[in-house]
Design a protein around this motif. Sequence first.
Motif, short mmCIF file in Angstrom:
data_model
loop_
_atom_site.label_atom_id
_atom_site.label_comp_id
_atom_site.label_asym_id
_atom_site.label_seq_id
_atom_site.Cartn_x
_atom_site.Cartn_y
_atom_site.Cartn_z
N ARG A 170 -5.18 -4.44 -9.51
CA ARG A 170 -6.34 -3.84 -8.85
C ARG A 170 -6.01 -3.24 -7.49
NH1 ARG A 170 -8.65 -3.86 -13.63
NH2 ARG A 170 -10.22 -5.45 -14.05
N GLY A 171 -4.72 -3.30 -7.13
CA GLY A 171 -4.31 -2.80 -5.81
C GLY A 171 -4.17 -1.30 -5.75
N GLY A 172 -4.19 -0.67 -6.92
CA GLY A 172 -4.12 0.78 -6.87
C GLY A 172 -3.21 1.39 -7.93
N ALA A 173 -2.11 0.70 -8.20
CA ALA A 173 -1.16 1.30 -9.13
C ALA A 173 -1.51 1.00 -10.59
CB ALA A 173 0.25 0.80 -8.82
N ILE B 111 3.84 -10.07 -6.23
CA ILE B 111 2.77 -9.65 -5.34
C ILE B 111 1.65 -9.07 -6.17
CG2 ILE B 111 2.16 -8.18 -3.38
CD1 ILE B 111 5.32 -7.99 -3.05
N ASN C 47 -2.67 -7.94 -6.04
CA ASN C 47 -3.86 -7.66 -5.25
C ASN C 47 -4.84 -8.84 -5.34
OD1 ASN C 47 -6.88 -6.33 -5.83
ND2 ASN C 47 -5.85 -5.68 -3.95
N GLU D 73 1.44 -1.66 1.26
CA GLU D 73 2.56 -1.41 0.33
C GLU D 73 3.32 -2.72 0.20
OE1 GLU D 73 6.17 -0.27 -1.56
OE2 GLU D 73 5.98 -1.34 0.32
N GLU D 74 3.59 -3.12 -1.01
CA GLU D 74 4.01 -4.51 -1.22
C GLU D 74 5.28 -4.92 -0.49
OE1 GLU D 74 3.98 -4.65 -5.43
OE2 GLU D 74 5.87 -3.61 -5.69
N GLU E 280 -6.18 -4.74 2.40
CA GLU E 280 -7.05 -3.62 2.11
C GLU E 280 -7.32 -2.76 3.35
OE1 GLU E 280 -10.60 -4.06 -0.78
OE2 GLU E 280 -11.11 -4.97 1.11
N GLY E 281 -6.76 -1.56 3.37
CA GLY E 281 -6.98 -0.70 4.53
C GLY E 281 -7.02 0.76 4.14
N THR F 184 -6.95 -8.82 -8.40
CA THR F 184 -6.14 -9.17 -9.57
C THR F 184 -6.05 -10.69 -9.68
OG1 THR F 184 -4.79 -7.22 -9.05
CG2 THR F 184 -3.93 -8.76 -10.70
#
Lengths: 428, 164, 771
Positions: free
Chosen positions: A60-63, A213, A215, A179-180, A90-91, A218
């Motif tokens: 769910r972090g974006g990728a 790592i 989100n 970014e992880e 989250e930014g 997730t």
Amino acid sequence: MSAPYTGPKVCLWTLDHANPASLETYVANGGYSALKKILAEKTPAAEIIEQVKISALRGRGGAGFPTGLKWSFMPRNYEGDKYIVCNSDEGEPGTFKDRDIIEFNPHQLIEGMVIAGYTLGAKAGYNYIHGEIFELYESWEKALEEARSAGYLGNNICGSGWAFDVHAHQGYGAYVCGEETALLESIEGKKGQPRFKPPFPASFGLYGKPTTINNTETLASIPWIMRNGGQAFLDLGKPNNGGTKIFSISGHVNKPGNYEIPMGTPFADLLVMAGGVRDGHTLKAVIPGGSSAPVLPAEIIMACTLDYDSIAKAGSMFGSGAVIVMDETVCMVKALERLSYFYYEESCGQCTPCREGTGWMYRVVHRIEHGEGRPEDLDLLMSVGNNIAGRTICALGEAAVGPVQSFIKHFRQEFEYHIEHKRCMVGA
Amino acid sequence: MTLSAQSLLSADSLAQIDKEVAKYPADQKPSAVMAALRIAQVEKGWLAPATIESVAQYLGMPTIAVYEVATFYNMYQLEPCGRHKITVCTNLPCQLQGADTVADYLKQKLGIGFGETTPDGRFTLKEGECMGTCGSGPLCLHNNHTMHAHLSPETVDKLLDELK
Amino acid sequence: MPLITIDDQQIEIAAGSTVMDAARAAGIYIPHFCYHKKLSIAASCRMCLIEVEKAPKPLPACATPVTDGMVVRSYSAKAVEAQKGVMEFLLINHPLDCPICDQGGECQLQDIAVGYGGVASRYAEAKRVVKEKDLGPLVATDMTRCIHCSRCVRFGQEIAGIMELGMPGRGEHTEVMPFLEHHVSSELSGNVIDLCPVGALTSKPFRFSARSWEMARRKGISPHDGLGSNLALQVKDNRVMRVTPVDNEAINECWLADRDRFSYQALNSAERLTRPMVKDGGRWVEVDWPKAMAFAAGALKVIRDTHGASAIGFIASPHQTVEELYLFQKLARALGCENIDSRIDRVDFSGRRDGVEWLGMAVTDLNKLDRVLLVASTVRKEQPLIAQRLRQAVKKGAQVNVVHCADDDLLCSVANKLIARPSDLVNILAQVAKAVGADIDGLSDVVVSDAARAMAASLKSGEKKAVLLGAVAQQHPAASELHVLAQAIAKATGATLGFLVDSANAVGAGVVGCRPRQGGLNAAAMFVAPKKAYVILGAEPELDAADSAVAHQALAGAELVIALSPFKTAGADYAQVMLPVAAYAETAGSYVNMEGRLQSWCAAIPPQGEARTAWKVLRVLGNQFGLAGFDQDSAEQVLAEALPEGEATVRARLNNEIADVTVAHLNAAAGIERLGDTAVYQLDAYSRRAPALQVTVDGQVGHAAMACGALIARLGLSEDKPVKVRQSDAEVVFKLMRDDRLPDNVVRLAGGLAAAVQLGPRFGPISLEKM
Ligand SMILES: Cc1cc2nc3c(=O)[nH]c(=O)nc-3n(C[C@H](O)[C@H](O)[C@H](O)COP(=O)(O)O)c2cc1C
Ligand code: SF4
Ligand code: FES
């Protein structure tokens, strides 16, 4: 138009209860039962990973990377420490879902991290919390304390003899730490500069140890999946897009906020839930997946459903599910200027194309917005963008280019008007 | 001569730092540097060079490495600032929801621009990036800690009155 | 081994290599800035982007691991387009004024830009300007030129072991800088000048004095420590303008210590002796060579004829060449004199030694050690690049154990340490010896401490081990006892015994016989019982000697001192004849380094003024006496005579064994004592005369008296204030500085200081008094 979604929610269901964040509320509604069961039955890690795979939970972090697959990358028989890290940094402009999970359902995130820690054989977990929501860093520490006293964390979790702990790590104002690998550097006490991959965190992560790592959303989804089964989660959404998802909707809507609805819900339904476009105005454009996602004009987004495939087909990115809504009053040049400034300001500075290119793009857009544009500027912007995208260490480079190229692509005449007339055509 | 953290920071701050250090493996003290700088900043109001040096010494890090961290993350305050630092998010979602109006109102009311401090040392105004709370914008962060959401000229008036 | 194809060339390379490694192995150049073979991979400049078949995006060659069957194109249209894009970004904020940049002509950015830069810049915005930083006397900055490759920062972290430069800030505002106004103090700092691919970090002493293409590069060997770093002496108009490293993996890799790099300043010093001089009625007069030689030989003959040859002392600096030292001892012996020595800073010559002390192994073996016992060595300052090698070993898991009189920061983790006053050194080393169960007498009363036991445990584990004796151990009043203990520890633990040789040709000096044989006196003895005459080659015994006061007195009281030196200040107050000889860069010659490696070089420049190469002066002196065997025509000929089998001759004479020593000094003395190790920039005549080195942090610290805070407080003194230092019967004022890494009751006051000559011995009682 269909009725608002009233089915099960995976993450923000506690909001339907008094004291949503409390341990009592969580436990009274089945909280920590998945963990207890796993520990009591000593469920094999492979079985847990299998359920996560069946659920079609995607990052769910974006990728949107399949979580079960990611978990399977962790070395099984590694001698030495392993870590699990939760990404609550989250930014990305438009995204504000993870903060609500921490504020309103922290224990589900804790349970998710503990299950992940168990499954992946980790020694400890860290939750990296965006600096600007510092109040939630404090409330999260309290929740951890509660969980520790209740035996859900610590040296003897639920009496199983297994030890695992979770800690909070604070951000302090750097978007790139989302970014992880930048996040890992940041936990190590350095500047948050992304690492070149390979090696990937699963083999070389925090302190050089295998690390997973994920989100916040997730990880918070894991207990629900383990309680109800992977299939039930998948059934909430649509194939390859399991579960409900929190959509953060902001900008020109009457009721900005978080809405947790099934994956695949039509965009139009979400807009209705959010109270529709600001009264008296019409929809102009939407950034569907956080500021890095290419903008889509109204007619295109209105035809989309909210899932990875539909949005990608429309030429944008599902991203983190952050929806920024713009009505007809928005000057696209000014909007882009602000976004370009953000990426320029947030570039970590290590790799050349991003460090030099984001500033260049911002300065050109700034000039155009301030009536100093030149006819060749739009082609220049597209070309500079091409020289950044795909050539940087991390995806911030691409993220910076996405808005620039999509704004120009879909609203070119607005930019040209600016350059030619040295002013805005919106509201002119 | 470097002042030691023990002589520069209060016992309470040091205890807080120790608590942060304890979160990480014993050989990974630098992991606590972000928290240590924040704790020192809360106590001192800003991060003076001597404060940075003492944190470096306390955590056994090269001073320049601590300075790198202090200058990389926006919320560290490297110059003296007002008692109340107000950081307004002006990023796109907040902007769409009226952040510019709120920011202009603040500037006009305090008589200062972004990055400036009122002559009485009460307020410092800063422009911020996305605070991950866009749904409640316009909003601001007070002293890197407390979020004030749904701002309007009226709520700004109330907030400023409360901050002595 | 994976087989990969780069630009149609097939290369087999070890798994785990990168595309850059493979390209380099195949001799294919891929443009790069942040990549450096000795530094970690940053992959941040993105100049090395290449096309890899099946990869959707261009990949950085420096960070992309090879896989079997990989097909790489480094100059395909796709690759070049990516590289050009990066070049454009690098140039938008870079000044395009190469003609006024000190790096012009040797700038990687300039070179690559010629191939990849666009014609006209598309960048129409204002360029970035970055504030200058003051890094100290050695490194100049022009920070606007920085391209953020981070090599200088990684060098500090990974090689120098000390992070003095960082990159504070974020994004475009990132700047290379030290913390606040701190100067860079590392003894290896000059290497960032070579590492910086652009003109952001340049040499301050050299700055704007010549352009790279105007200078000829001549190979040389560093005249300082026993490592023998390979140098390029860069010459314009017969002047050495600067010194840069010559890669030699076996010795200095691609690095130089600052001492190696900046001491060339001494070659151009105003103190150079350029004409022969003779003292006439207490005044120096310049004379021509024939007169000077006639005078020198005549006066020496008088002494020999009246007092016998044993009334003469021959003292040579161990920084002179093999050829010079060989002829020097040959001359002495031909005159019938056995008083010959180059070990000026030693006091303890007891025991039986059968050969010349050396490292005991190859320099490169140091990197492979897994256990080390470092005995009384200030290695960072004595041999900065040896310290660097030990650091690399530690990174790979080696345990370094330290026995010393100061807890100096080695800039790497130390497994165990025993730090005590100089007079307690034998005792603490004896503890280690006892703890490892060494076969040696006299240790029954030694009480073994926990630290010694821990050290013993460390030394008993591991495979490749060494016990290394540093300069302080060699200069110590009980040096032979330390030696015999170290030998016993090495034997008991299966370690190699080695000497960290502190001067460029100390091994060579020993090998060619610059040592007294039967009936001769060693250096210390030659001063304690003064001689009527001294012949001095290159040395400044009043500074170098173990007891500077005694040496100075002996020289001042002698009837005749003949000084062969490149500098007129050496011996000006006590000599009767000064013969100007060529400095190291002005003569052909050879050094033997600490591992027994023979390195020869040709003169880079002619001698200054009327100076002559020293070996020729010695030959002519031999001729003046009508001695046989002084008819060599070239340095090569002298070398062939000195070392007939070359390195094989050297090797045959190397031996670290010692016998017939009793361990007796097991009780520390009472009171405050001096630690007079040589300051890094006082090692020899050259480093003493390099102004830029003298004003560095190390140069300054080297001129102060240091003590720990506890001692300063107990004596009621104040740090950073002048203090009266009393030793023997002399009293000298020094600045007192605090160093809590020193044990209590120790005053560190460097040997080799002009101001400290009267104080005398490098070790022994000393006191401090308020002004
Ligand atoms: C510039 C940048 C910012 C990011 N910010 C976040 C973030 O704030 N939160 C997040 O979860 N992932 C963020 N990501 C994605 C993470 O790198 C990573 O993919 C994610 O945390 C993995 O978790 P998931 O698989 O559960 O999504 C960001 C990526 C980039 C390139
Ligand atoms: S793309 Fe930008 S943020 Fe990412 S590593 Fe490169 S400079 Fe840093
Ligand atoms: S040399 Fe490869 S990215 Fe710099």
